[in-house]
Design an enzyme around this catalytic site. Sequence first.
Site, PDB file in Angstrom:
ATOM      1  CG  ASN A   1      -2.845  -4.091  -5.000  1.00 51.59           C
ATOM      2  OD1 ASN A   1      -2.752  -4.936  -5.889  1.00 51.59           O
ATOM      3  ND2 ASN A   1      -3.986  -3.844  -4.367  1.00 51.59           N
TER       4      ASN A   1
ATOM      5  NE  ARG B   1       0.322  11.565  -7.502  1.00 49.10           N
ATOM      6  CZ  ARG B   1       0.269  11.319  -6.197  1.00 49.10           C
ATOM      7  NH1 ARG B   1       1.103  10.425  -5.664  1.00 49.10           N
ATOM      8  NH2 ARG B   1      -0.571  11.963  -5.415  1.00 49.10           N
TER       9      ARG B   1
ATOM     10  CE  LYS C   1      -1.709   0.572  -3.409  1.00 48.63           C
ATOM     11  NZ  LYS C   1      -3.101   1.050  -3.496  1.00 48.63           N
TER      12      LYS C   1
ATOM     13  N   GLY D   1      -7.068  12.326  -6.346  1.00 44.00           N
ATOM     14  CA  GLY D   1      -5.916  11.463  -6.114  1.00 44.00           C
ATOM     15  C   GLY D   1      -5.531  10.696  -7.358  1.00 44.00           C
TER      16      GLY D   1
ATOM     17  CG  ASP E   1      -5.587  -0.701  -5.318  1.00 42.07           C
ATOM     18  OD1 ASP E   1      -5.948  -1.300  -4.285  1.00 42.07           O
ATOM     19  OD2 ASP E   1      -4.508  -0.101  -5.408  1.00 42.07           O
TER      20      ASP E   1
ATOM     21  CB  THR F   1      -0.993  -0.043   1.189  1.00 44.19           C
ATOM     22  OG1 THR F   1      -1.912   1.039   1.076  1.00 44.19           O
ATOM     23  CG2 THR F   1      -0.291  -0.019   2.524  1.00 44.19           C
TER      24      THR F   1
ATOM     25  N   GLY G   1      -2.530   8.764  -7.389  1.00 47.97           N
ATOM     26  CA  GLY G   1      -1.494   7.817  -7.000  1.00 47.97           C
ATOM     27  C   GLY G   1      -1.872   6.400  -7.409  1.00 47.97           C
ATOM     28  N   GLY G   2      -1.394   5.429  -6.646  1.00 48.18           N
ATOM     29  CA  GLY G   2      -1.628   4.038  -7.008  1.00 48.18           C
ATOM     30  C   GLY G   2      -3.091   3.665  -7.094  1.00 48.18           C
TER      31      GLY G   2
ATOM     32  N   GLY H   1     -14.115   2.564   2.560  1.00 47.57           N
ATOM     33  CA  GLY H   1     -13.160   1.754   1.836  1.00 47.57           C
ATOM     34  C   GLY H   1     -13.155   0.265   2.117  1.00 47.57           C
TER      35      GLY H   1
END
Length: 271
Positions: free
Chosen positions: A96, A165, A75, A136, A112, A71, A138-139, A247
């Site tokens: 992941n 990003r 990743k 977001g 994910d 996590t 990210g991964g 989540g």
Amino acid sequence: MSHPHLTGATRIVPILAHPVDHVRAPRTYNPAFAAAGLDWHMVPMGVLPADLSATLAQLARVTNLQGVNLTIPHKAAAFALCSRATAEARDTGMANTLRLEADGHWAGANSDGIGFLGAARANGLLDTGRPVVIAGSGGAGTAIAFALAAAGVREIDVLDTDANRAAALRHALQRKFPDLVIGHRREALAHAGLAVNATPMGLHDDDPMPFDVALLPADAALFDIIAARDTELMTAATARGLRVLGGRPMVEHQVAHQIAFWRGDHHALPK
């Protein structure tokens, strides 16, 4: 919850994170392992980004290792260390879930997006005809964006404090899905059918909110992928009467896929 009876026959599944104090995944994974009749046990391990490669090299020498979960923030770096990877991992450049192949190389998967879509569909949050806003890139945000586009969502806006990003994710999505309308407009919240928090904001009660839920339509839904706690963003969305999901269902929906990968049931294509 009863404590597992760990023995030398138990197969271990570390989850690597930094920081590690927020990790609650073993509360979901260990009961799932037991329910599947597997003598496996997940344990959190705090690993600095600079130490990931060396840590995985040492874990590869552990004879009762079943696999590795990763996590924040590992990743992308984990994917770079894989010799083989599933399509989801290759598309996103993120892994992941790792398993050690017979030749001593790592194979990677990214569950994910699979977990997100499963949870969203099961809870009635996915309407592919309406725009989605993801905070977001990210991964997790990357995997979710690719999964939503593959599921047929036609308009996605990605918000991130890291403009470079976010731009990289938008360009990658456009290459894979040339007909996708992809942007970075915060005002897109006003038309969204679904808003997603895929940032770490919300892991702690003093975190700022990634966006203002007051900007969302009254019939919108919020999916906050933070699994460790119910966030202030979720509280604010609930107070507005929006449909809200945290989540943990996402984690629950990806466990079966990860177990199959760790058992070797999924073929990993060359990277």
